[in-house]
Enzyme design. Sequence first.
Site, PDB file in Angstrom:
ATOM      1  CG  HIS A 177      55.153  36.470  78.818  1.00  0.00           C
ATOM      2  ND1 HIS A 177      55.448  36.686  80.144  1.00  0.00           N
ATOM      3  CD2 HIS A 177      53.905  35.960  78.801  1.00  0.00           C
ATOM      4  CE1 HIS A 177      54.420  36.316  80.886  1.00  0.00           C
ATOM      5  NE2 HIS A 177      53.482  35.853  80.096  1.00  0.00           N
TER       6      HIS A 177
ATOM      7  CE1 TYR B 291      62.250  39.164  84.566  1.00  0.00           C
ATOM      8  CE2 TYR B 291      63.991  38.513  86.089  1.00  0.00           C
ATOM      9  CZ  TYR B 291      63.177  38.225  85.014  1.00  0.00           C
ATOM     10  OH  TYR B 291      63.277  37.011  84.386  1.00  0.00           O
TER      11      TYR B 291
ATOM     12  N   PRO C 231      69.543  32.449  88.576  1.00  0.00           N
ATOM     13  CG  PRO C 231      67.839  31.926  90.074  1.00  0.00           C
ATOM     14  CD  PRO C 231      69.320  32.013  89.958  1.00  0.00           C
TER      15      PRO C 231
ATOM     16  CE  LYS D 162      69.905  34.583  78.422  1.00  0.00           C
ATOM     17  NZ  LYS D 162      68.599  34.598  77.788  1.00  0.00           N
TER      18      LYS D 162
ATOM     19  CE1 TYR E  13      64.434  37.805  81.367  1.00  0.00           C
ATOM     20  CE2 TYR E  13      63.017  37.003  79.606  1.00  0.00           C
ATOM     21  CZ  TYR E  13      63.308  37.114  80.948  1.00  0.00           C
ATOM     22  OH  TYR E  13      62.476  36.536  81.875  1.00  0.00           O
TER      23      TYR E  13
HETATM   24  P1  RFL Z   1      68.995  18.970  85.628  1.00  0.00           P
HETATM   25  O1  RFL Z   1      67.621  19.494  85.336  1.00  0.00           O
HETATM   26  O2  RFL Z   1      69.563  19.205  86.967  1.00  0.00           O
HETATM   27  O3  RFL Z   1      68.957  17.416  85.336  1.00  0.00           O
HETATM   28  C1  RFL Z   1      70.020  16.558  85.688  1.00  0.00           C
HETATM   29  C2  RFL Z   1      69.456  15.179  85.870  1.00  0.00           C
HETATM   30  O4  RFL Z   1      70.514  14.248  86.116  1.00  0.00           O
HETATM   31  C3  RFL Z   1      70.119  13.371  87.152  1.00  0.00           C
HETATM   32  N1  RFL Z   1      71.336  12.801  87.739  1.00  0.00           N
HETATM   33  C4  RFL Z   1      71.773  11.544  87.512  1.00  0.00           C
HETATM   34  N2  RFL Z   1      71.253  10.533  86.796  1.00  0.00           N
HETATM   35  C5  RFL Z   1      71.918   9.339  86.789  1.00  0.00           C
HETATM   36  N3  RFL Z   1      73.076   9.132  87.474  1.00  0.00           N
HETATM   37  C6  RFL Z   1      73.633  10.119  88.216  1.00  0.00           C
HETATM   38  N4  RFL Z   1      74.756   9.917  88.899  1.00  0.00           N
HETATM   39  C7  RFL Z   1      72.974  11.386  88.256  1.00  0.00           C
HETATM   40  N5  RFL Z   1      73.219  12.568  88.891  1.00  0.00           N
HETATM   41  C8  RFL Z   1      72.238  13.403  88.572  1.00  0.00           C
HETATM   42  C9  RFL Z   1      69.304  14.256  88.071  1.00  0.00           C
HETATM   43  O5  RFL Z   1      68.441  13.495  88.911  1.00  0.00           O
HETATM   44  C10 RFL Z   1      68.524  15.100  87.063  1.00  0.00           C
HETATM   45  O6  RFL Z   1      67.305  14.516  86.691  1.00  0.00           O
HETATM   46  O7  RFL Z   1      70.045  19.522  84.569  1.00  0.00           O
HETATM   47  P2  RFL Z   1      69.882  19.938  83.031  1.00  0.00           P
HETATM   48  O8  RFL Z   1      69.131  18.897  82.251  1.00  0.00           O
HETATM   49  O9  RFL Z   1      71.216  20.372  82.603  1.00  0.00           O
HETATM   50  O10 RFL Z   1      68.889  21.181  83.056  1.00  0.00           O
HETATM   51  C11 RFL Z   1      69.294  22.394  83.636  1.00  0.00           C
HETATM   52  C12 RFL Z   1      68.074  23.125  84.225  1.00  0.00           C
HETATM   53  O11 RFL Z   1      67.351  22.241  85.053  1.00  0.00           O
HETATM   54  C13 RFL Z   1      68.482  24.368  85.022  1.00  0.00           C
HETATM   55  O12 RFL Z   1      69.535  25.049  84.387  1.00  0.00           O
HETATM   56  C14 RFL Z   1      67.298  25.361  85.157  1.00  0.00           C
HETATM   57  O13 RFL Z   1      66.279  24.805  85.942  1.00  0.00           O
HETATM   58  C15 RFL Z   1      67.769  26.670  85.774  1.00  0.00           C
HETATM   59  N6  RFL Z   1      66.660  27.604  86.034  1.00  0.00           N
HETATM   60  C16 RFL Z   1      66.092  28.348  85.025  1.00  0.00           C
HETATM   61  N7  RFL Z   1      66.506  28.192  83.754  1.00  0.00           N
HETATM   62  C17 RFL Z   1      65.902  28.892  82.741  1.00  0.00           C
HETATM   63  O14 RFL Z   1      66.308  28.739  81.580  1.00  0.00           O
HETATM   64  N8  RFL Z   1      64.851  29.758  82.956  1.00  0.00           N
HETATM   65  C18 RFL Z   1      64.374  29.960  84.201  1.00  0.00           C
HETATM   66  O15 RFL Z   1      63.398  30.699  84.331  1.00  0.00           O
HETATM   67  C19 RFL Z   1      65.016  29.280  85.297  1.00  0.00           C
HETATM   68  N9  RFL Z   1      64.572  29.437  86.547  1.00  0.00           N
HETATM   69  C20 RFL Z   1      66.160  27.744  87.326  1.00  0.00           C
HETATM   70  C21 RFL Z   1      65.107  28.686  87.554  1.00  0.00           C
HETATM   71  C22 RFL Z   1      66.648  26.984  88.374  1.00  0.00           C
HETATM   72  C23 RFL Z   1      66.131  27.144  89.626  1.00  0.00           C
HETATM   73  N10 RFL Z   1      66.666  26.316  90.642  1.00  0.00           N
HETATM   74  C24 RFL Z   1      65.872  25.564  91.529  1.00  0.00           C
HETATM   75  C25 RFL Z   1      68.060  25.953  90.578  1.00  0.00           C
HETATM   76  C26 RFL Z   1      64.588  28.876  88.803  1.00  0.00           C
HETATM   77  C27 RFL Z   1      65.105  28.131  89.867  1.00  0.00           C
HETATM   78  C28 RFL Z   1      64.531  28.401  91.213  1.00  0.00           C
HETATM   79  C1  PHB Z   2      60.302  31.316  86.953  1.00  0.00           C
HETATM   80  O1  PHB Z   2      59.143  31.546  86.531  1.00  0.00           O
HETATM   81  O2  PHB Z   2      60.549  30.323  87.650  1.00  0.00           O
HETATM   82  C2  PHB Z   2      61.400  32.236  86.596  1.00  0.00           C
HETATM   83  C3  PHB Z   2      61.187  33.223  85.657  1.00  0.00           C
HETATM   84  C4  PHB Z   2      62.226  34.098  85.342  1.00  0.00           C
HETATM   85  C5  PHB Z   2      63.451  33.981  85.986  1.00  0.00           C
HETATM   86  C6  PHB Z   2      63.661  32.979  86.905  1.00  0.00           C
HETATM   87  C7  PHB Z   2      62.627  32.096  87.229  1.00  0.00           C
HETATM   88  O3  PHB Z   2      64.439  34.864  85.678  1.00  0.00           O
END
Ligand code: RFL
Ligand code: PHB
Length: 391
Positions: free
Chosen positions: A72, A201, A293, A297, A385
């Site tokens: 994108h 957005y 989110p 980031k 971004y």
């Molecule tokens: P994770 O992905 O939470 O993984 C942590 C892992 O550790 C495990 N765990 C354990 N394992 C062993 N022993 C224990 N005691 C443990 N406790 C926990 C868990 O089961 C899990 O598998 O963390 P990590 O690797 O730091 O990754 C971070 C990302 O997942 C998170 O920051 C992003 O998903 C945030 N996020 C977004 N980030 C972006 O860069 N771009 C996006 O577009 C974006 N959109 C989002 C998002 C997060 C969202 N939610 C649901 C919070 C959209 C949403 C809706």
């Molecule tokens: C997504 O596609 O899940 C998404 C994209 C952009 C954001 C957050 C989530 O800022």
Amino acid sequence: MRTTVGIIGAGPAGLLLARLLHNAGIDSVVLETRDRAYVEQRQRAGILEQGTVDVLREAGAAARMDREGIPHDGIELRFDRRRHRVDFPARTGGRSVMVYAQTEVCKDLIALQLAAGGPLLFEAEALAVEGAGTEQPRVRFRHQGREDVLECDYVVGCDGSWGVARKAVPADVSRVFERTYPFGWLGILADVPPSHDELVYARHDRGFALLSMRSPTVTRAYLQVPADTDAADWGDEEIWDELDRRLETDDAWTLKRGPITAKSVTPMRSQVHEPMRHGRVFLAGDAAHIVPPTGAKGLNLAVGDVVTFARALVELRDTGSDARLEVYSATCLRRVWQAERFSYAMTTMLHRAPGATPFDDRIQLAQLDRITTARSAEADLAESYTGFPLD
Ligand code: RFL
Ligand code: PHB
């Protein structure tokens, strides 16, 4: 069990770290409390920054991303029924982002790790990290009903916001900075092609909306909702009606509707734990920091942290200098705070807080107007971004 780097958590941070270390000839063991199917299905991020894309390519983990990911070159801002496109390459000297879901990044990294025979234990719950201040930190964990100990030279806590690694930093040195927002996101997946070819957005008096995608046939979308919302209270047609209202424009744009296959509510918070290291225990990704989110980031910051750690450890092995490892926390925190600043700015510019006054509304519109009229403001958004440099 013994290894050089004990990694807790098989989210993007832990999985990518294991891959980077493997490529550098450093052994590691990954402990993951959930099963493989759960980790591969957990719906989360969708946007990979330019730096994340580059790192996945260098790590040899980008074959499917390069086939199926959707590059994108911009996003659209919507407000006051108007549309404004931010052109990333034009404003950043050629940088862009990739739409490729976190679930797919994790699937690719898990397959590579298992193919390389790298120890990756699912349903292995870390119970505690001990000996952070010693040369041999340990992770106590439970796997298949039995307690065991992983002896390490270093432990990296990639265990997300509810993990245990954080507790290895003593309370008298740890500081937590946080903000909880008085709203959340209702997120949906729907079997319908995206209604626009880039992310939208939208700032609206009824609240924020985001139109995203997972593939050419799957739409991902979000609505700002009160923080205590139960996703089950929203009917499918009600969700589409609300998206329609918040995304409305003065031209002929229309929202495509289709069957909704998943619905969930995410709370919004900003949180940073400092420092990100104590002795030989390091924190990476959501274990150390959370961003709302809106700036996309979270996953990208997790990638940045583990790249910094892996490069520092390779430098120590190759040159005997621990200078980079010593500044791990400061190096990461600088990038983390830039992401916190940007995510906060995007969140407050686009969401309608309960009790917002007409003055607040006008300020939001003036901020958006500034981005559409001042190149410097638009360039600042585009640079933030598409991402900050990795070091
Ligand atoms: P994770 O992905 O939470 O993984 C942590 C892992 O550790 C495990 N765990 C354990 N394992 C062993 N022993 C224990 N005691 C443990 N406790 C926990 C868990 O089961 C899990 O598998 O963390 P990590 O690797 O730091 O990754 C971070 C990302 O997942 C998170 O920051 C992003 O998903 C945030 N996020 C977004 N980030 C972006 O860069 N771009 C996006 O577009 C974006 N959109 C989002 C998002 C997060 C969202 N939610 C649901 C919070 C959209 C949403 C809706
Ligand atoms: C997504 O596609 O899940 C998404 C994209 C952009 C954001 C957050 C989530 O800022």
